[in-house]
Design an enzyme around this catalytic site. Structure first.
Site, mmCIF file in Angstrom:
data_model
loop_
_atom_site.group_PDB
_atom_site.id
_atom_site.type_symbol
_atom_site.label_atom_id
_atom_site.label_comp_id
_atom_site.label_asym_id
_atom_site.label_seq_id
_atom_site.Cartn_x
_atom_site.Cartn_y
_atom_site.Cartn_z
ATOM 1 N NE ARG A 1 -4.288 -1.431 0.217
ATOM 2 C CZ ARG A 1 -5.426 -1.233 0.875
ATOM 3 N NH1 ARG A 1 -5.600 -0.144 1.562
ATOM 4 N NH2 ARG A 1 -6.366 -2.132 0.818
ATOM 5 N NE ARG B 1 -7.119 5.576 2.230
ATOM 6 C CZ ARG B 1 -7.898 4.665 2.775
ATOM 7 N NH1 ARG B 1 -9.138 4.963 3.088
ATOM 8 N NH2 ARG B 1 -7.444 3.465 3.029
ATOM 9 N NE ARG C 1 -9.895 7.896 -3.129
ATOM 10 C CZ ARG C 1 -11.164 8.176 -2.905
ATOM 11 N NH1 ARG C 1 -11.780 9.090 -3.624
ATOM 12 N NH2 ARG C 1 -11.823 7.538 -1.955
ATOM 13 C CG ASP D 1 -9.008 -3.011 -4.345
ATOM 14 O OD1 ASP D 1 -8.437 -2.350 -3.457
ATOM 15 O OD2 ASP D 1 -9.777 -3.962 -4.090
ATOM 16 C CE1 TYR E 1 -13.131 -7.170 1.814
ATOM 17 C CE2 TYR E 1 -11.557 -8.828 1.081
ATOM 18 C CZ TYR E 1 -11.879 -7.761 1.895
ATOM 19 O OH TYR E 1 -10.963 -7.280 2.799
HETATM 20 O O1 CP3 Z 1 -0.006 0.549 -3.192
HETATM 21 C C1 CP3 Z 1 -0.448 -0.625 -3.329
HETATM 22 O O2 CP3 Z 1 -0.227 -1.523 -2.497
HETATM 23 C C2 CP3 Z 1 -1.181 -0.989 -4.598
HETATM 24 C C3 CP3 Z 1 -2.596 -0.864 -4.594
HETATM 25 C C4 CP3 Z 1 -3.496 -1.749 -3.744
HETATM 26 C C5 CP3 Z 1 -4.726 -1.274 -3.218
HETATM 27 N N1 CP3 Z 1 -5.382 -2.329 -2.664
HETATM 28 C C6 CP3 Z 1 -5.197 0.118 -3.316
HETATM 29 C C7 CP3 Z 1 -6.286 0.585 -2.438
HETATM 30 C C8 CP3 Z 1 -3.397 -3.110 -3.415
HETATM 31 C C9 CP3 Z 1 -2.258 -4.084 -3.664
HETATM 32 C C10 CP3 Z 1 -4.609 -3.456 -2.741
HETATM 33 C C11 CP3 Z 1 -4.911 -4.812 -2.267
HETATM 34 C C12 CP3 Z 1 -6.137 -5.047 -1.494
HETATM 35 N N2 CP3 Z 1 -7.364 -4.467 -1.662
HETATM 36 C C13 CP3 Z 1 -6.264 -6.029 -0.485
HETATM 37 C C14 CP3 Z 1 -5.174 -6.992 -0.066
HETATM 38 C C15 CP3 Z 1 -4.149 -6.364 0.790
HETATM 39 C C16 CP3 Z 1 -4.623 -5.937 2.149
HETATM 40 O O3 CP3 Z 1 -4.542 -4.711 2.416
HETATM 41 O O4 CP3 Z 1 -5.044 -6.785 2.929
HETATM 42 C C17 CP3 Z 1 -7.578 -5.978 0.000
HETATM 43 C C18 CP3 Z 1 -8.168 -6.830 1.105
HETATM 44 C C19 CP3 Z 1 -8.276 -4.989 -0.754
HETATM 45 C C20 CP3 Z 1 -9.711 -4.607 -0.656
HETATM 46 C C21 CP3 Z 1 -9.891 -3.202 -0.244
HETATM 47 N N3 CP3 Z 1 -9.564 -2.120 -1.031
HETATM 48 C C22 CP3 Z 1 -10.437 -2.726 0.973
HETATM 49 C C23 CP3 Z 1 -10.912 -3.598 2.107
HETATM 50 C C24 CP3 Z 1 -10.423 -1.331 0.907
HETATM 51 C C25 CP3 Z 1 -11.003 -0.387 1.939
HETATM 52 C C26 CP3 Z 1 -10.092 -0.205 3.073
HETATM 53 C C27 CP3 Z 1 -9.211 0.972 2.819
HETATM 54 O O5 CP3 Z 1 -7.997 0.854 3.037
HETATM 55 O O6 CP3 Z 1 -9.764 2.015 2.437
HETATM 56 C C28 CP3 Z 1 -9.827 -0.965 -0.326
HETATM 57 C C29 CP3 Z 1 -9.593 0.418 -0.823
HETATM 58 C C30 CP3 Z 1 -8.243 0.744 -1.346
HETATM 59 N N4 CP3 Z 1 -7.447 -0.067 -2.108
HETATM 60 C C31 CP3 Z 1 -7.581 2.003 -1.184
HETATM 61 C C32 CP3 Z 1 -6.356 1.911 -1.870
HETATM 62 C C33 CP3 Z 1 -5.311 2.982 -2.035
HETATM 63 C C34 CP3 Z 1 -8.148 3.205 -0.462
HETATM 64 C C35 CP3 Z 1 -9.088 3.872 -1.429
HETATM 65 C C36 CP3 Z 1 -9.217 5.362 -1.269
HETATM 66 O O7 CP3 Z 1 -8.408 6.103 -1.858
HETATM 67 O O8 CP3 Z 1 -10.174 5.765 -0.614
#
Ligand code: CP3
Length: 357
Positions: A35, A39, A48, A85, A161
């Site tokens: 990640r 943010r 964003r 994602d 999910y």
């Molecule tokens: O920088 C990176 O790592 C690459 C991008 C990336 C994202 N999600 C961007 C993201 C990667 C590799 C993921 C993987 C992901 N997504 C996982 C597996 C890894 C982990 O964290 O356990 C999972 C379970 C998800 C599903 C997901 N996406 C959730 C549960 C959420 C909401 C929680 C949160 O952090 O907001 C997301 C949203 C998400 N994915 C964001 C980002 C940057 C936040 C979105 C925003 O800008 O509001």
């Protein structure tokens, strides 16, 4: 002797991450953070806000590429991870998906086995085209030492999910399928294996040099179900990817797998194992190394706290894996409240300088 019949020896990689994944020694571990785009970065929040939504960012190649490159420019990480994602796959299969502010992902939950016939693994590329375009744009813009990582969710985690319709703490719906209707869950997992192999293949063809499989919820199943629904699908994906792209390393991250990490890399064919922050360093050293390249596992909360506590954690980790095949990373993703200054400190520490006061 016919020269043309000789198989050329594979070239020695020069990029630090690829060298470590190939088992070659290095002065310091290669560094990237799960990640790392997101943010906690002001430049991410700005883009964003302009893009409108998280999914708009993911599906606009220029924006996804820019967001991927932001942490590379700022911190000089050894790898970039595609900005996308794990839930783009359910959406590409035909399931409704939205990311709601302060709520996370919301999907149209699958209520019964009959609904599985609506999911179409052959049709995914239409929707995912912009992701492959983003990969190509990132690859063309990366500094020469930086490795591009593609990724997907592992089938079990993505299925949780799809069945729950949102993030959950008890995974009641998915576990009810696992115990009560394992044949139906297997059908869903098969669909996800097929889609994931196709998705990762297109990422590799567009320029991804390494792929990572995120199994965030691998730690919630008993052993038999873990083997059937987490380990075995990951093994099938890796076998299929390796058959077509034998030179592309695969990192698996079965978060929370605990003692079931022992033997996991050999059983799945993963080249490296992502360790969550609960995995004891001594245990990892004794049981996983030297067979497996390990990645991890600083607690992301230490990156929020910073200062001496973080420095101590970093040093422990560096010492534990010194001279071994270790990729420095967190034990889970960066959290949004992480101060940028602490990430700068971390980079200095890992790259060999002192922490700032
Ligand atoms: O920088 C990176 O790592 C690459 C991008 C990336 C994202 N999600 C961007 C993201 C990667 C590799 C993921 C993987 C992901 N997504 C996982 C597996 C890894 C982990 O964290 O356990 C999972 C379970 C998800 C599903 C997901 N996406 C959730 C549960 C959420 C909401 C929680 C949160 O952090 O907001 C997301 C949203 C998400 N994915 C964001 C980002 C940057 C936040 C979105 C925003 O800008 O509001």
């Amino acid at each position: 002797m016919a020269q043309s019949s000789q198989i050329p020896s594979s070239p020695i990689p020069v990029k630090p991450l690829l060298r470590t994944l190939a088992g070659l020694p290095s002065e310091r571990p290669p560094l990237w953070l799960m990640r790392q785009a997101g943010r906690y970065l002001p430049e991410y929040r700005e883009l964003r806000a302009k893009a409108g939504s998280f999914l708009d960012l993911c599906y606009t190649p220029e924006l996804a590429a820019e967001v991927t490159l932001q942490p590379i420019r700022r911190f000089g990480f050894d790898a970039a991870i595609l900005f996308a994602d794990i839930l783009l796959i359910p959406q590409a299969l035909g399931q409704g998906l939205a990311f709601k502010e302060n709520e996370g992902p919301v999907l149209d939950a699958i209520r019964g086995a009959a609904e599985l016939t609506r999911l179409n693994p052959q049709g995914i590329h239409g929707r995912l085209g912009p992701v492959y375009e983003a990969v190509a744009l990132i690859k063309a813009a990366l500094p020469p030492d930086c490795t591009l990582i593609g990724f997907a969710g592992a089938p079990w985690t993505v299925a949780t999910y799809m069945l729950e319709g949102r993030g959950s703490t008890d995974h009641a719906a998915a576990k009810t399928w696992a115990f009560g209707n394992p044949e139906a869950l297997s059908r869903l997992i098969d669909i996800l294996v097929e889609a994931t192999v196709a998705y990762l293949g297109r990422q590799i063809e567009a320029g991804a040099e390494v792929v990572q499989l995120f199994d965030t919820w691998a730690g919630v199943l008993p052993e038999a179900e873990f083997r059937r629904f987490c380990l075995e699908p990951v093994r099938r994906i890796i076998a299929a990817v390796k058959e077509k792209y034998p030179g592309v390393p695969v990192i698996a991250f079965p978060r929370g797998a605990g003692v079931l990490l022992d033997g996991y890399a050999a059983a799945t064919g993963a080249d490296a194992l992502g360790l969550d922050y609960t995995v004891p360093l001594g245990w990892a050293r004794d049981r996983l190394w030297p067979k497996t390249v390990v990645q991890g596992n600083l607690d992301p909360r230490l990156l929020v706290v910073g200062g001496q506590a973080m420095a101590d954690g970093v040093h422990r980790l560096l010492q534990s894996f010194q001279g071994r095949n270790h990729i420095f990373n967190l034990g889970h993703g960066i959290v949004p409240e992480t101060p940028v200054r602490h990430v700068e400190d971390l980079v200095r520490l890992v790259k060999g300088s002192a922490v700032s006061a």
